[in-house]
Write a protein that holds these residues in place. Structure first.
Motif, PDB file in Angstrom:
ATOM      1  N   THR A  55     -42.193 -14.741   8.821  1.00 13.56           N
ATOM      2  CA  THR A  55     -42.145 -13.288   8.616  1.00 13.56           C
ATOM      3  C   THR A  55     -41.866 -12.870   7.170  1.00 13.56           C
ATOM      4  O   THR A  55     -42.033 -11.705   6.831  1.00 13.56           O
ATOM      5  N   PHE A  56     -41.413 -13.812   6.349  1.00 12.08           N
ATOM      6  CA  PHE A  56     -41.083 -13.439   4.965  1.00 12.08           C
ATOM      7  C   PHE A  56     -42.110 -13.990   3.987  1.00 12.08           C
ATOM      8  O   PHE A  56     -42.830 -14.948   4.288  1.00 12.08           O
ATOM      9  N   ASP A  57     -42.166 -13.365   2.807  1.00 10.93           N
ATOM     10  CA  ASP A  57     -43.028 -13.863   1.736  1.00 10.93           C
ATOM     11  C   ASP A  57     -42.304 -14.892   0.878  1.00 10.93           C
ATOM     12  O   ASP A  57     -42.885 -15.855   0.408  1.00 10.93           O
ATOM     13  N   TYR A  58     -41.008 -14.627   0.653  1.00 16.49           N
ATOM     14  CA  TYR A  58     -40.204 -15.543  -0.154  1.00 16.49           C
ATOM     15  C   TYR A  58     -38.860 -15.789   0.514  1.00 16.49           C
ATOM     16  O   TYR A  58     -38.253 -14.865   1.062  1.00 16.49           O
ATOM     17  N   VAL A  59     -38.417 -17.028   0.467  1.00 10.83           N
ATOM     18  CA  VAL A  59     -37.071 -17.376   0.922  1.00 10.83           C
ATOM     19  C   VAL A  59     -36.357 -18.008  -0.263  1.00 10.83           C
ATOM     20  O   VAL A  59     -36.805 -19.028  -0.800  1.00 10.83           O
ATOM     21  N   VAL A  60     -35.278 -17.367  -0.705  1.00 10.86           N
ATOM     22  CA  VAL A  60     -34.525 -17.856  -1.855  1.00 10.86           C
ATOM     23  C   VAL A  60     -33.299 -18.605  -1.342  1.00 10.86           C
ATOM     24  O   VAL A  60     -32.503 -18.054  -0.586  1.00 10.86           O
ATOM     25  N   CYS A  61     -33.166 -19.873  -1.722  1.00  7.45           N
ATOM     26  CA  CYS A  61     -32.046 -20.699  -1.260  1.00  7.45           C
ATOM     27  C   CYS A  61     -31.024 -20.840  -2.378  1.00  7.45           C
ATOM     28  O   CYS A  61     -31.291 -21.495  -3.389  1.00  7.45           O
ATOM     29  N   ASP A  62     -29.862 -20.225  -2.195  1.00  7.31           N
ATOM     30  CA  ASP A  62     -28.797 -20.288  -3.197  1.00  7.31           C
ATOM     31  C   ASP A  62     -28.001 -21.563  -2.967  1.00  7.31           C
ATOM     32  O   ASP A  62     -27.238 -21.662  -2.021  1.00  7.31           O
ATOM     33  N   SER A  63     -28.193 -22.534  -3.850  1.00  2.00           N
ATOM     34  CA  SER A  63     -27.557 -23.844  -3.683  1.00  2.00           C
ATOM     35  C   SER A  63     -26.101 -23.814  -4.125  1.00  2.00           C
ATOM     36  O   SER A  63     -25.754 -23.123  -5.075  1.00  2.00           O
ATOM     37  N   PRO A  64     -25.226 -24.570  -3.440  1.00  2.00           N
ATOM     38  CA  PRO A  64     -23.882 -24.754  -3.979  1.00  2.00           C
ATOM     39  C   PRO A  64     -23.926 -25.720  -5.168  1.00  2.00           C
ATOM     40  O   PRO A  64     -24.940 -26.390  -5.382  1.00  2.00           O
ATOM     41  N   ALA A  65     -22.848 -25.785  -5.933  1.00  2.00           N
ATOM     42  CA  ALA A  65     -22.755 -26.743  -7.035  1.00  2.00           C
ATOM     43  C   ALA A  65     -22.651 -28.148  -6.444  1.00  2.00           C
ATOM     44  O   ALA A  65     -22.405 -28.327  -5.259  1.00  2.00           O
TER      45      ALA A  65
END
Lengths: 89, 279
Positions: free
Chosen positions: B122-132
């Motif tokens: 359903t989305f165009d972009y999925v942004v994955c915020d990585s931990p350090a």
């Protein structure tokens, strides 16, 4: 740019930023070389050492395995330092 | 264009924001880039992979609306629609918060893959915020990625860690394991201080680029507005008058294919008024 900045810029060699760059270039090159080594190298080194030790008494440090890539060519270099006088079993 | 490429276009592109080192601006970047993509009209989801230490919700300003989280969805304790938080400023943008309490092992490859698969429909972009770091959360954030934004400060430990992340991206990702097209890697330099570069106190953009030999997506200057934005839970890209906000807008535009010159690389001359009022 102030006068001091000008002198600082002209003596860039001593800048901490240049030191950082130099250190990083060496480090990154080393890390990348390490990463591109095949994962079988440590085992290979251990087994070759075991074979050699059947015939000659050598230290762990007496054998070095280096791996280099030059373009598409891969070079596996094996260097074994035999003890002086070649003490044999 | 072959058949598989056409198929791929229908699914979301998965972007990981990664760095290895902590405190370089991953969450700030994730929030800004996700908001920027949403503003350009793309349906965008941004996921916090920092299980146990969630922060993206704070930076996005939706911390009081968290009911269910990523781990709840993985464990089927909630469905995706219950856990996704719609951004109040932009209808295209949704946040999937990290769990605050559970342990990192909750992020299984199967579970993360399932959630991303579902979001991709359903989305165009999925942004994955990585931990350090390079623990499970970080590895899971990058595993399914199509593109990687490698956030780097012009500082030795950050540059070294970025290089290590490049090694992991090219060996420990789904694309690497399947021998597919490698992850597209983009360099994003943050907290850049041109006046310190001029004095020889800080690595320059060219230095960092030369060491890492990556495509430069953008340079975000060190800016007071970043802290102001996080204080109030507003992605800094929405501060359109600020240098950092504009730099992130450029980053998003370049990511989408616009050819823009890099800005904020040189020392800004202070005008009379900014001298007077301390700009």
């Amino acid at each position: 740019m102030g006068l001091m900045d000008f002198f600082r810029a002209s003596s860039r060699r001593a800048d901490s930023a240049s030191v950082a760059k130099e250190r990083l270039q060496i480090l990154v090159a080393h890390d990348r070389a390490e990463r591109s080594r095949p994962s079988y190298l440590p085992n290979l080194q251990r087994e070759i050492l075991a074979v050699i030790r059947k015939y000659v008494e050598v230290d762990q440090e007496a054998i070095s395995v280096t791996y280099e890539q030059e373009g598409t060519r891969e070079i596996l270099e094996l260097n074994i330092v035999l003890p002086d006088g070649g003490r044999r079993f | 264009m072959n058949h598989t490429e056409i198929e791929e276009r229908d699914l979301a592109r998965i972007i990981v924001v990664t760095s290895g080192k902590g405190g370089v601006g991953k969450t700030t970047t994730s929030a800004a880039v996700a908001m920027g993509l949403a503003e350009r009209g793309y349906r965008t989801a941004v996921i916090d992979f920092d299980v146990g230490l969630r922060n993206l919700d704070l930076i996005m300003g939706c911390e009081r609306r968290v009911v269910y989280d990523f781990v709840n969805v993985i464990n089927s304790e909630a469905n995706l629609n219950q856990a996704l938080i719609r951004d109040k400023r932009n209808d295209n943008l949704y946040v999937l918060p990290a769990s605050q309490t559970r342990d990192k092992d909750a992020l299984t490859k199967e579970g993360v893959g399932r959630v991303l698969e579902q979001l991709s429909q359903t989305f165009d972009y999925v942004v994955c915020d990585s931990p350090a770091g390079i623990e499970r959360g970080a590895m899971m954030a990058m595993y399914f990625a199509d593109d990687a934004l490698v956030v780097t400060n012009p500082e030795v430990s950050s540059v070294r860690d970025s290089d290590r992340m490049l090694g992991l991206l090219s060996s420990k990702s789904r694309r690497a394991e399947n021998n597919a097209q490698p992850i597209r890697e983009y360099l994003l330099i943050t907290r850049y201080a041109p006046e310190r570069v001029v004095k020889g106190e800080m690595l320059s953009v060219e230095d960092v680029q030369e060491i890492l030999s990556m495509q430069l997506l953008g340079v975000v200057p060190e800016s007071k507005t970043v802290l102001n934005a996080s204080n109030s839970g507003v992605p800094v890209i929405l501060d359109r008058t600020s240098d950092a906000g504009q730099a992130y807008a450029d980053v998003v535009a370049r990511y989408l294919g616009d050819d823009l010159p890099h800005r904020f690389l040189d020392v800004q001359k202070k005008g009379f008024f900014s001298r007077l009022f301390g700009g």
